[in-house]
Scaffold this motif. Structure first.
Motif, PDB file in Angstrom:
ATOM      1  N   MET A 207       0.843  -1.189   0.000  1.00  0.00           N
ATOM      2  CA  MET A 207       0.000   0.000   0.000  1.00  0.00           C
ATOM      3  C   MET A 207       0.882   1.244   0.000  1.00  0.00           C
ATOM      4  O   MET A 207       1.792   1.370   0.806  1.00  0.00           O
ATOM      5  N   SER A 208       0.598   2.191  -0.872  1.00  0.00           N
ATOM      6  CA  SER A 208       1.384   3.417  -0.943  1.00  0.00           C
ATOM      7  C   SER A 208       0.784   4.484  -0.039  1.00  0.00           C
ATOM      8  O   SER A 208      -0.430   4.617   0.063  1.00  0.00           O
ATOM      9  N   ARG A 209       1.661   5.246   0.602  1.00  0.00           N
ATOM     10  CA  ARG A 209       1.164   6.346   1.436  1.00  0.00           C
ATOM     11  C   ARG A 209       0.519   7.425   0.588  1.00  0.00           C
ATOM     12  O   ARG A 209      -0.177   8.299   1.099  1.00  0.00           O
ATOM     13  N   TYR A 210       0.753   7.397  -0.722  1.00  0.00           N
ATOM     14  CA  TYR A 210       0.223   8.424  -1.601  1.00  0.00           C
ATOM     15  C   TYR A 210      -1.118   8.037  -2.220  1.00  0.00           C
ATOM     16  O   TYR A 210      -1.515   8.588  -3.237  1.00  0.00           O
ATOM     17  N   ASN A 211      -1.821   7.103  -1.594  1.00  0.00           N
ATOM     18  CA  ASN A 211      -3.172   6.791  -2.058  1.00  0.00           C
ATOM     19  C   ASN A 211      -4.131   7.943  -1.792  1.00  0.00           C
ATOM     20  O   ASN A 211      -5.227   7.981  -2.332  1.00  0.00           O
ATOM     21  N   ASN A 212      -3.714   8.882  -0.940  1.00  0.00           N
ATOM     22  CA  ASN A 212      -4.528  10.054  -0.642  1.00  0.00           C
ATOM     23  C   ASN A 212      -4.787  10.839  -1.932  1.00  0.00           C
ATOM     24  O   ASN A 212      -3.857  11.302  -2.579  1.00  0.00           O
ATOM     25  N   PRO A 213      -6.050  11.006  -2.335  1.00  0.00           N
ATOM     26  CA  PRO A 213      -6.351  11.680  -3.605  1.00  0.00           C
ATOM     27  C   PRO A 213      -5.980  13.152  -3.622  1.00  0.00           C
ATOM     28  O   PRO A 213      -5.913  13.767  -4.687  1.00  0.00           O
ATOM     29  N   ASN A 214      -5.731  13.736  -2.429  1.00  0.00           N
ATOM     30  CA  ASN A 214      -5.372  15.155  -2.372  1.00  0.00           C
ATOM     31  C   ASN A 214      -3.886  15.394  -2.617  1.00  0.00           C
ATOM     32  O   ASN A 214      -3.455  16.541  -2.696  1.00  0.00           O
ATOM     33  N   ILE A 215      -3.108  14.312  -2.741  1.00  0.00           N
ATOM     34  CA  ILE A 215      -1.666  14.445  -2.936  1.00  0.00           C
ATOM     35  C   ILE A 215      -1.340  14.376  -4.420  1.00  0.00           C
ATOM     36  O   ILE A 215      -1.552  13.360  -5.079  1.00  0.00           O
TER      37      ILE A 215
ATOM     38  N   ILE B 274       6.521  16.152  10.666  1.00  0.00           N
ATOM     39  CA  ILE B 274       5.223  15.665  10.196  1.00  0.00           C
ATOM     40  C   ILE B 274       4.708  16.619   9.125  1.00  0.00           C
ATOM     41  O   ILE B 274       4.733  17.842   9.315  1.00  0.00           O
ATOM     42  N   ILE B 275       4.254  16.076   8.008  1.00  0.00           N
ATOM     43  CA  ILE B 275       3.646  16.886   6.957  1.00  0.00           C
ATOM     44  C   ILE B 275       2.178  16.492   6.828  1.00  0.00           C
ATOM     45  O   ILE B 275       1.855  15.298   6.728  1.00  0.00           O
ATOM     46  N   HIS B 276       1.313  17.493   6.883  1.00  0.00           N
ATOM     47  CA  HIS B 276      -0.131  17.276   6.721  1.00  0.00           C
ATOM     48  C   HIS B 276      -0.596  17.913   5.410  1.00  0.00           C
ATOM     49  O   HIS B 276      -0.059  18.940   4.990  1.00  0.00           O
ATOM     50  N   GLU B 277      -1.606  17.303   4.791  1.00  0.00           N
ATOM     51  CA  GLU B 277      -2.295  18.010   3.713  1.00  0.00           C
ATOM     52  C   GLU B 277      -3.414  18.813   4.363  1.00  0.00           C
ATOM     53  O   GLU B 277      -3.948  18.430   5.405  1.00  0.00           O
ATOM     54  N   THR B 278      -3.759  19.944   3.768  1.00  0.00           N
ATOM     55  CA  THR B 278      -4.632  20.892   4.451  1.00  0.00           C
ATOM     56  C   THR B 278      -6.117  20.730   4.128  1.00  0.00           C
ATOM     57  O   THR B 278      -6.933  21.490   4.640  1.00  0.00           O
ATOM     58  N   VAL B 279      -6.482  19.741   3.317  1.00  0.00           N
ATOM     59  CA  VAL B 279      -7.902  19.538   3.001  1.00  0.00           C
ATOM     60  C   VAL B 279      -8.589  18.796   4.145  1.00  0.00           C
ATOM     61  O   VAL B 279      -9.553  19.281   4.744  1.00  0.00           O
ATOM     62  N   ASN B 280      -8.080  17.606   4.468  1.00  0.00           N
ATOM     63  CA  ASN B 280      -8.649  16.799   5.552  1.00  0.00           C
ATOM     64  C   ASN B 280      -7.734  16.715   6.766  1.00  0.00           C
ATOM     65  O   ASN B 280      -8.045  16.034   7.732  1.00  0.00           O
ATOM     66  N   TRP B 281      -6.588  17.389   6.679  1.00  0.00           N
ATOM     67  CA  TRP B 281      -5.600  17.441   7.759  1.00  0.00           C
ATOM     68  C   TRP B 281      -5.098  16.044   8.135  1.00  0.00           C
ATOM     69  O   TRP B 281      -4.880  15.715   9.301  1.00  0.00           O
ATOM     70  N   THR B 282      -4.906  15.205   7.124  1.00  0.00           N
ATOM     71  CA  THR B 282      -4.316  13.889   7.352  1.00  0.00           C
ATOM     72  C   THR B 282      -2.802  13.971   7.171  1.00  0.00           C
ATOM     73  O   THR B 282      -2.285  14.848   6.476  1.00  0.00           O
TER      74      THR B 282
ATOM     75  N   ALA C 235      -9.108  12.278  12.586  1.00  0.00           N
ATOM     76  CA  ALA C 235      -9.765  11.963  13.858  1.00  0.00           C
ATOM     77  C   ALA C 235      -9.117  10.744  14.524  1.00  0.00           C
ATOM     78  O   ALA C 235      -8.883  10.738  15.740  1.00  0.00           O
ATOM     79  N   GLU C 236      -8.809   9.719  13.735  1.00  0.00           N
ATOM     80  CA  GLU C 236      -8.153   8.529  14.282  1.00  0.00           C
ATOM     81  C   GLU C 236      -6.765   8.857  14.799  1.00  0.00           C
ATOM     82  O   GLU C 236      -6.372   8.430  15.893  1.00  0.00           O
ATOM     83  N   TYR C 237      -6.030   9.630  14.045  1.00  0.00           N
ATOM     84  CA  TYR C 237      -4.650   9.976  14.405  1.00  0.00           C
ATOM     85  C   TYR C 237      -4.609  10.727  15.726  1.00  0.00           C
ATOM     86  O   TYR C 237      -3.854  10.375  16.638  1.00  0.00           O
ATOM     87  N   TYR C 238      -5.446  11.748  15.853  1.00  0.00           N
ATOM     88  CA  TYR C 238      -5.405  12.567  17.070  1.00  0.00           C
ATOM     89  C   TYR C 238      -5.997  11.837  18.272  1.00  0.00           C
ATOM     90  O   TYR C 238      -5.493  11.961  19.389  1.00  0.00           O
ATOM     91  N   SER C 239      -7.060  11.072  18.072  1.00  0.00           N
ATOM     92  CA  SER C 239      -7.653  10.364  19.215  1.00  0.00           C
ATOM     93  C   SER C 239      -6.748   9.245  19.717  1.00  0.00           C
ATOM     94  O   SER C 239      -6.773   8.914  20.910  1.00  0.00           O
ATOM     95  N   ASN C 240      -5.922   8.686  18.860  1.00  0.00           N
ATOM     96  CA  ASN C 240      -5.037   7.594  19.268  1.00  0.00           C
ATOM     97  C   ASN C 240      -3.840   8.070  20.082  1.00  0.00           C
ATOM     98  O   ASN C 240      -3.382   7.354  20.977  1.00  0.00           O
ATOM     99  N   PHE C 241      -3.328   9.264  19.790  1.00  0.00           N
ATOM    100  CA  PHE C 241      -2.036   9.648  20.363  1.00  0.00           C
ATOM    101  C   PHE C 241      -2.021  10.983  21.116  1.00  0.00           C
ATOM    102  O   PHE C 241      -1.077  11.238  21.855  1.00  0.00           O
ATOM    103  N   PHE C 242      -3.022  11.826  20.949  1.00  0.00           N
ATOM    104  CA  PHE C 242      -2.954  13.177  21.486  1.00  0.00           C
ATOM    105  C   PHE C 242      -3.976  13.406  22.598  1.00  0.00           C
ATOM    106  O   PHE C 242      -5.068  12.837  22.581  1.00  0.00           O
ATOM    107  N   ASN C 243      -3.610  14.272  23.546  1.00  0.00           N
ATOM    108  CA  ASN C 243      -4.498  14.639  24.638  1.00  0.00           C
ATOM    109  C   ASN C 243      -5.568  15.597  24.119  1.00  0.00           C
ATOM    110  O   ASN C 243      -5.253  16.697  23.657  1.00  0.00           O
ATOM    111  N   GLU C 244      -6.832  15.192  24.217  1.00  0.00           N
ATOM    112  CA  GLU C 244      -7.892  15.985  23.607  1.00  0.00           C
ATOM    113  C   GLU C 244      -8.128  17.313  24.325  1.00  0.00           C
ATOM    114  O   GLU C 244      -8.615  18.276  23.730  1.00  0.00           O
TER     115      GLU C 244
ATOM    116  N   SER D 115      -2.648   6.246   6.413  1.00  0.00           N
ATOM    117  CA  SER D 115      -3.983   5.699   6.118  1.00  0.00           C
ATOM    118  C   SER D 115      -5.015   6.108   7.162  1.00  0.00           C
ATOM    119  O   SER D 115      -6.216   5.914   6.968  1.00  0.00           O
ATOM    120  N   MET D 116      -4.552   6.698   8.275  1.00  0.00           N
ATOM    121  CA  MET D 116      -5.472   7.133   9.335  1.00  0.00           C
ATOM    122  C   MET D 116      -6.192   8.418   8.936  1.00  0.00           C
ATOM    123  O   MET D 116      -5.618   9.286   8.294  1.00  0.00           O
TER     124      MET D 116
END
Length: 229
Positions: A1-9, A32-40, A65-74, A61-62
């Motif tokens: 699986m490629s990390r570039y499956n994101n259609p915004n990239i 960390i690099i995020h794309e600014t459409v969905n902030w993934t 919402a999954e990324y932040y809820s898994n690792f960050f203090n809300e 692939s996260m």
């Protein structure tokens, strides 16, 4: 699986990231690099992947919402996420936004403070942000910084919870609140503001009523949270 499956990239984004991977992995922090459409996440340096115990493809692939809820203090995310949104909307070329974050890594019980700095990394043909880049550095090893970050978080929580009460104060009452927090007497405040001690006493009662405060400590909390002292 490629990390570039994101259609915004786009191809240009892929090329820019790939051309800098070696440099990113030399930076003494997590990139960390995020794309600014969905902030993934579209890229994370090796140091960060090791901490998360995930592959780059897993992280990318996260959903955000999954990324932040898994690792960050809300709780502290409520403070810095709106700031990031405002920063991106401002779209200033040279500006960098810095903020504190708490993360919890797999197999760890405690939150770890990080100091993160974000900058716009790539813009489109209309000069709108496409990618952001963040460098995140742990600060728990610097105890005084971790303590300061914790204090700032608590002050921001207090500000959010008590903004309605504080907004009831007039400009004069805010000035007197500051002097109260500094421990000045009614006579001292009256002399400084060129008003009578009786007027100051009235203001003090009104301030305590509006803020529902009973102690000097609570007065100081308001003054610190709202940058009066």
């Amino acid at each position: 699986m490629s990390r570039y499956n994101n259609p915004n990239i786009t191809a240009n984004m892929r090329n820019l990231i790939d051309a800098n991977v070696a440099a990113f992995n030399q930076i003494p922090g997590v990139v960390i690099i995020h794309e600014t459409v969905n902030w993934t996440v579209v890229y994370m340096s090796e140091r960060g992947l090791k901490q998360l115990q995930l592959s780059l493809e897993d992280v990318c692939s996260m959903t955000s919402a999954e990324y932040y809820s898994n690792f960050f203090n809300e709780e502290d995310a409520k403070i810095y996420v709106p700031k990031i949104g405002s920063f991106m909307h401002g779209n200033n070329v040279e500006d960098t936004l810095s903020y504190y974050q708490q993360l919890k890594f797999p197999g760890k019980d405690n939150w770890q403070w990080h100091l993160s700095s974000t900058k716009i990394f790539l813009r489109d043909e209309h000069n709108k942000p496409l990618l952001s880049i963040t460098v995140s550095i742990p600060i728990d090893a610097m105890h005084h910084m971790a303590v300061k970050a914790d204090r700032l978080l608590k002050e921001n929580d207090f500000l959010r919870q008590n903004y309605t009460n504080y907004s009831k104060l007039s400009k004069r009452e805010r000035t007197i609140l500051k002097e109260m927090a500094l421990g000045k007497s009614s006579n001292e405040i009256a002399e400084e503001l060129h008003i009578s001690p009786t007027t100051v006493d009235t203001h003090r009662r009104n301030i305590r009523d509006k803020l529902s405060t009973k102690s000097s400590f609570e007065i100081s909390q308001y003054a610190r949270a709202f940058d009066l002292i």
